[in-house]
Design an enzyme around this catalytic site. Structure first.
Site, mmCIF file in Angstrom:
data_model
loop_
_atom_site.group_PDB
_atom_site.id
_atom_site.type_symbol
_atom_site.label_atom_id
_atom_site.label_comp_id
_atom_site.label_asym_id
_atom_site.label_seq_id
_atom_site.Cartn_x
_atom_site.Cartn_y
_atom_site.Cartn_z
ATOM 1 N N GLU A 1 0.826 -1.247 0.078
ATOM 2 C CA GLU A 1 -0.045 0.067 -0.165
ATOM 3 C C GLU A 1 0.830 1.118 0.109
ATOM 4 O O GLU A 1 1.702 1.626 0.794
ATOM 5 C CB GLU A 1 -0.756 -0.214 1.232
ATOM 6 C CG GLU A 1 -1.954 1.018 1.237
ATOM 7 C CD GLU A 1 -2.427 1.538 2.547
ATOM 8 O OE1 GLU A 1 -2.385 2.686 3.089
ATOM 9 O OE2 GLU A 1 -2.525 0.537 3.362
ATOM 10 N N CYS B 1 -3.072 7.646 5.268
ATOM 11 C CA CYS B 1 -3.183 7.095 3.679
ATOM 12 C C CYS B 1 -4.144 7.886 3.024
ATOM 13 O O CYS B 1 -4.428 7.858 1.554
ATOM 14 C CB CYS B 1 -2.803 5.921 3.480
ATOM 15 S SG CYS B 1 -3.939 4.723 4.533
#
Length: 499
Positions: free
Chosen positions: A244, A281
């Site tokens: 990720e 994020c």
């Protein structure tokens, strides 16, 4: 060599240095994980579920110690960290529920059919654990995406052994969490070596290259993730690398929504942008807004305050990123600064749609922290066309009113090609742990858009299929026996059945 954590508020050393793992120690951790894999993977799912629940209880019982260590190394504050720790233990419990439910195995039975074209033999298929897994802890979530976080929890649930590479920003938090997890696993009867921890950048690279490791999970920067991804694919036996990476999480605010509730949207944007000093994020770093809403967005950001970033390196990267944005766009708002050693202030930049369209790469690269770019537009259809050109994202959001229905539908169709999660009339910060969650997206959001790193289907990353053809009933795994002794949801001759 050693790893030293620091207090982001003062810049002072947080605890004593922790030695980096030597190559021999990494080899030993991988060897233990290899030995533990077979007994752990063959343990019935219901027993693995019980072990995960013991680990969850141990984490909850150690909350005071763990939160104090994490606050000293991250400055995230006790309220945030207590919530994150509870998320960490709860996701272990949710994976335990998934193991007992059993659909994650995708058990499938096809009877032999001699009259089909071509003839079909008896086939029985299921998913099984891939092998020992390397997990890279994240900087911004010292619990939920780190030593005992989602990658570790899902890999252990899948039946894989795990070796975690601690993040250098919170080494003592990692060490203490690992001690709690390892102790709980031992008390619950898990095999020795099913979980291990190593420190150091070199140790992380060695893990990805180690022949005993069969898959890896990573949360972090695009640069670091890409380097490890390339290592994983350059091995003599390439392995899956689930990274990720970066995301600016674009937001489209449509004219009707801006007219109906512009001030509310502006406040919500500023809160989402600055949550956790922008170190999520999923914080919204790129906003397409009608010209008339830009002033309200700027005013809302001026009412915010900065804080301590997680590390000096992250603060320096944020400073460099905002400096680059200032050279390409107009800075229209600053929040209050911070007196912390690694402090940062929120910033908002503005660019017109024509300028954005001419050089989108200048404005669509993640600047990790509380900074965002507003793209001011007058024609929503042109804004939607630019959204469709963006690189892959974890999330994308649309704020719309009833009058915006047509444009919102067009935006939906554009965004579903670039983002893993599309949010309507809400903000993307906050990622629920659930069966329906997709926390992933096309490159550079992740290295593999087929999977999620959050939610129950995160299990799928650590599982591979195997088919048994023509085997006698007595030699089949219980999951595939005709009598279905485990009561699993299964597909038989194409039809789904529960139990």
């Amino acid at each position: 060599m050693s790893i030293q954590g620091f207090d982001p508020r003062s810049g002072a050393a947080a605890g004593l240095p922790i030695a980096e793992a030597t190559p021999a120690q990494v080899d030993a951790a991988c060897a233990r994980a290899h030995r533990a894999f077979a007994p752990w993977s063959r343990l019935p799912a219901a027993k693995r579920a019980a072990v995960l629940e013991v680990v969850a209880e141990a984490i909850d019982a150690s909350a005071g110690e763990l939160v104090a260590l994490a606050d000293n190394e991250t400055a995230l504050g006790a309220p945030r960290l207590n919530g994150e720790l509870k998320r960490t233990s709860n996701q272990l419990r949710l994976f335990a529920q998934a193991l007992r439910e059993g659909s994650y195995l995708e058990a499938t039975l096809d009877r032999a059919a001699a009259d089909s074209v071509p003839p079909r033999p008896e086939l029985r298929r299921m998913l099984q654990p891939i092998g020992p897994v390397a997990v890279f802890a994240a900087s911004n979530f010292p619990f939920a995406f780190s030593v005992a976080g989602g990658d570790t929890a899902s890999a252990l649930a899948a039946g894989c052994s795990v070796v975690v590479k601690a993040h250098e920003a919170h080494p003592h938090t990692a060490q203490a969490t690992a001690r709690v997890v390892a102790g709980a696993l031992a008390r619950a009867g898990a095999p020795d070596g099913v979980f291990g921890l190593v420190h150091g950048l070199a140790a992380g690279a060695q893990l990805v290259r180690h022949p005993g490791i069969k898959a890896a999970g990573f949360t972090g920067s695009t640069r670091g993730g890409r380097a490890l991804f390339d290592m994983a694919n350059a091995r003599p036996d390439p392995i899956p690398f689930y990274g990720e990476l970066g995301s600016v999480n674009p937001v489209l605010i449509l004219p009707g929504a801006a007219a109906e509730r512009g001030e509310e949207i502006a406040r919500g944007f500023a809160a989402s942008l600055t949550l956790g000093v922008g170190q999520f994020c999923t914080n919204p770093g790129l906003v397409f807004a009608p010209d008339g809403l830009v002033d309200a967005l700027a005013a809302a950001v001026r009412q915010t305050a900065g804080g301590a970033m997680l590390s000096e390196r992250i603060r320096d990267a944020y400073t460099a990123g905002t400096r680059a944005l200032a050279g390409a766009a107009e800075r229209i708002a600053d929040g209050d600064g911070s007196e912390a050693a690694y402090g940062a202030a929120p910033q908002l930049f503005r660019v017109g749609l024509d300028a954005f369209a001419a050089e989108p790469d200048k404005y669509s690269e993640e600047c990790f922290g509380p900074a965002a770019v507003v793209v001011a537009y007058s024609d929503p259809q042109r804004a939607i066309a630019e959204l469709a050109r963006l690189p892959g994202q974890l999330t994308a959001s649309v704020h719309a009113a009833d009058a915006d229905a047509g444009a919102a539908a067009n935006a939906r169709d554009a965004l579903r090609g670039i983002a893993g999660r599309i949010v309507y009339n809400a903000w993307p910060t906050g990622v629920a742990v659930a069966w329906g969650m997709q926390h992933g997206g096309p490159w550079p959001a992740t290295t593999n858009p087929l999977h999620t790193s959050v939610g129950m289907t995160a299990l799928r990353r650590w599982l591979v299929p195997v088919t048994f053809q023509g085997w006698p009933e007595a030699l089949l795994p219980d999951e595939l026996k005709a009598a279905n002794p485990l009561g699993l949801p299964r597909r038989s001759d194409g039809a789904l059945a529960v139990g």
